[in-house]
Design a protein around this motif. Structure first.
Motif, mmCIF file in Angstrom:
data_model
loop_
_atom_site.group_PDB
_atom_site.id
_atom_site.type_symbol
_atom_site.label_atom_id
_atom_site.label_comp_id
_atom_site.label_asym_id
_atom_site.label_seq_id
_atom_site.Cartn_x
_atom_site.Cartn_y
_atom_site.Cartn_z
ATOM 1 N N ALA A 64 0.791 -1.343 0.117
ATOM 2 C CA ALA A 64 -0.021 0.126 0.025
ATOM 3 C C ALA A 64 0.768 1.383 -0.026
ATOM 4 O O ALA A 64 0.535 2.243 -0.606
ATOM 5 N N LEU A 65 1.963 1.206 0.813
ATOM 6 C CA LEU A 65 2.967 2.225 0.741
ATOM 7 C C LEU A 65 3.642 2.616 -0.641
ATOM 8 O O LEU A 65 3.716 3.810 -1.183
ATOM 9 N N ASP A 66 3.834 1.608 -1.180
ATOM 10 C CA ASP A 66 4.550 1.747 -2.705
ATOM 11 C C ASP A 66 3.669 1.934 -3.540
ATOM 12 O O ASP A 66 3.893 2.922 -4.306
ATOM 13 N N ALA A 67 2.248 1.606 -3.563
ATOM 14 C CA ALA A 67 1.391 2.088 -4.530
ATOM 15 C C ALA A 67 0.745 3.476 -4.321
ATOM 16 O O ALA A 67 0.479 4.289 -5.121
ATOM 17 N N SER A 68 0.967 4.271 -3.072
ATOM 18 C CA SER A 68 0.762 5.724 -2.827
ATOM 19 C C SER A 68 1.675 6.502 -2.876
ATOM 20 O O SER A 68 1.500 7.653 -2.791
ATOM 21 N N ALA A 69 2.897 6.074 -3.230
ATOM 22 C CA ALA A 69 4.085 7.104 -3.611
ATOM 23 C C ALA A 69 3.697 8.159 -4.192
ATOM 24 O O ALA A 69 2.977 8.286 -5.185
ATOM 25 N N GLY A 70 4.141 9.358 -3.676
ATOM 26 C CA GLY A 70 3.620 10.840 -4.427
ATOM 27 C C GLY A 70 2.296 11.168 -4.080
ATOM 28 O O GLY A 70 1.872 12.254 -4.575
ATOM 29 N N GLY A 71 1.666 10.303 -3.376
ATOM 30 C CA GLY A 71 0.092 10.679 -3.124
ATOM 31 C C GLY A 71 -0.197 10.868 -1.590
ATOM 32 O O GLY A 71 0.451 11.266 -0.815
ATOM 33 N N ALA A 72 -1.338 10.081 -1.016
ATOM 34 C CA ALA A 72 -1.726 9.913 0.233
ATOM 35 C C ALA A 72 -2.202 8.748 0.604
ATOM 36 O O ALA A 72 -2.793 7.883 -0.279
ATOM 37 N N LEU A 73 -2.072 8.132 1.807
ATOM 38 C CA LEU A 73 -2.391 6.778 2.132
ATOM 39 C C LEU A 73 -3.008 7.317 3.765
ATOM 40 O O LEU A 73 -2.359 7.772 4.611
ATOM 41 N N GLN B 108 9.879 7.959 -1.611
ATOM 42 C CA GLN B 108 9.229 9.181 -2.370
ATOM 43 C C GLN B 108 8.178 9.718 -1.550
ATOM 44 O O GLN B 108 7.652 9.507 -0.557
ATOM 45 N N SER B 109 7.670 11.066 -1.968
ATOM 46 C CA SER B 109 6.757 11.783 -1.132
ATOM 47 C C SER B 109 5.713 11.155 -0.993
ATOM 48 O O SER B 109 5.073 10.387 -1.574
ATOM 49 N N LEU B 110 4.762 11.446 0.454
ATOM 50 C CA LEU B 110 3.751 10.715 0.583
ATOM 51 C C LEU B 110 3.093 11.362 1.918
ATOM 52 O O LEU B 110 3.691 12.196 2.668
ATOM 53 N N HIS B 111 1.861 11.600 1.821
ATOM 54 C CA HIS B 111 1.234 11.956 3.205
ATOM 55 C C HIS B 111 0.276 10.833 3.892
ATOM 56 O O HIS B 111 -0.345 10.270 3.385
ATOM 57 N N LEU B 112 1.070 10.326 4.885
ATOM 58 C CA LEU B 112 0.650 9.177 5.683
ATOM 59 C C LEU B 112 -0.001 9.640 6.903
ATOM 60 O O LEU B 112 0.660 10.206 7.659
ATOM 61 N N SER B 113 -1.339 9.203 6.823
ATOM 62 C CA SER B 113 -2.083 9.625 8.086
ATOM 63 C C SER B 113 -3.005 8.500 8.523
ATOM 64 O O SER B 113 -3.091 7.416 7.964
ATOM 65 N N GLY B 114 -3.734 8.720 9.976
ATOM 66 C CA GLY B 114 -4.152 7.582 10.433
ATOM 67 C C GLY B 114 -5.194 8.301 11.501
ATOM 68 O O GLY B 114 -5.055 9.614 11.695
ATOM 69 N N SER B 115 -5.949 7.433 12.281
ATOM 70 C CA SER B 115 -6.587 7.806 13.353
ATOM 71 C C SER B 115 -5.880 7.118 14.748
ATOM 72 O O SER B 115 -5.027 6.597 14.643
ATOM 73 N N PRO B 116 -6.385 7.842 15.886
ATOM 74 C CA PRO B 116 -6.005 7.389 17.241
ATOM 75 C C PRO B 116 -5.915 5.819 17.246
ATOM 76 O O PRO B 116 -4.992 5.302 18.050
ATOM 77 N N VAL B 117 -6.377 4.974 16.620
ATOM 78 C CA VAL B 117 -6.372 3.597 16.775
ATOM 79 C C VAL B 117 -5.566 2.926 15.787
ATOM 80 O O VAL B 117 -5.403 1.760 15.463
ATOM 81 N N SER B 118 -5.139 3.631 14.768
ATOM 82 C CA SER B 118 -4.054 3.062 13.551
ATOM 83 C C SER B 118 -2.656 3.309 14.178
ATOM 84 O O SER B 118 -2.230 4.112 14.992
ATOM 85 N N GLU B 119 -2.199 2.045 14.022
ATOM 86 C CA GLU B 119 -0.957 1.567 14.568
ATOM 87 C C GLU B 119 -0.058 0.862 13.667
ATOM 88 O O GLU B 119 -0.409 -0.145 12.966
ATOM 89 N N LEU B 120 1.184 1.434 13.368
ATOM 90 C CA LEU B 120 2.323 0.441 12.880
ATOM 91 C C LEU B 120 3.138 -0.043 14.006
ATOM 92 O O LEU B 120 3.563 0.830 14.939
ATOM 93 N N ASP C 231 14.199 7.822 3.409
ATOM 94 C CA ASP C 231 15.296 7.998 2.862
ATOM 95 C C ASP C 231 15.486 8.981 1.739
ATOM 96 O O ASP C 231 14.776 8.703 0.515
ATOM 97 N N ARG C 232 15.870 10.232 2.011
ATOM 98 C CA ARG C 232 15.949 11.331 1.140
ATOM 99 C C ARG C 232 14.583 11.674 0.414
ATOM 100 O O ARG C 232 14.422 11.808 -0.830
ATOM 101 N N VAL C 233 13.308 11.605 1.300
ATOM 102 C CA VAL C 233 12.156 12.084 0.693
ATOM 103 C C VAL C 233 11.864 13.555 1.034
ATOM 104 O O VAL C 233 11.998 13.890 2.036
#
Length: 135
Positions: free
Chosen positions: A11-20, A43-55, A68-70
């Motif tokens: 999902a991160l790879d597919a969203s590169a340059g956009g938002a996830l 690559q640039s990305l806007h990665l967001s979540g909610s209070p229960v989203s967790e990595l 790395d150099r983003v």
């Protein structure tokens, strides 16, 4: 029955340059043998979540999320949980950014790292606001 959360790497790879937007569930990520980072953004990305989203990882001494150099990276509103442990090498945060410009880290909760919560090296124009780091 609880729905299974998706694998984050593709999902991160597919969203590169956009938002996830991360789903409202914990996502386990682990580094491959010989690697220090579970997920690497290139690559640039806007990665967001909610209070229960967790990595999270169960591997001590591993960065959960590394950029790395983003340029133009935004990380916002989710939790990053480490594998705990005691001070492995230092300067390797659960969220680690090396190089790049225009970084925004907003309202993240960083839990149970073995060293730094957020580590920045050679980043130009960084904003970190509203983050909580807990041991």
């Amino acid at each position: 029955m609880q729905a299974r959360c998706p694998e984050p790497g593709q999902a991160l790879d597919a969203s590169a340059g956009g938002a996830l937007v991360l789903p409202d569930c914990p996502l386990r990520v682990e580094a491959q043998p010989g690697e220090e980072h579970a997920l690497t953004l290139r690559q640039s990305l806007h990665l967001s979540g909610s209070p229960v989203s967790e990595l999270f990882t169960t591997q001590p001494g591993t960065s959960v999320l590394h950029a790395d150099r983003v340029d133009e990276l935004v990380l916002s509103g989710f939790t990053v949980r480490g594998g705990g442990g005691e001070g492995c090498d230092g300067a390797r945060g659960l969220v680690s950014v090396r190089g790049g410009r225009d970084l925004r880290v907003l309202d993240l909760t960083i839990i149970d790292g073995d060293s730094d919560g957020i580590s920045l090296r050679q980043v130009s124009g960084a904003t970190i606001e509203g983050c909580i780091v807990e041991r």
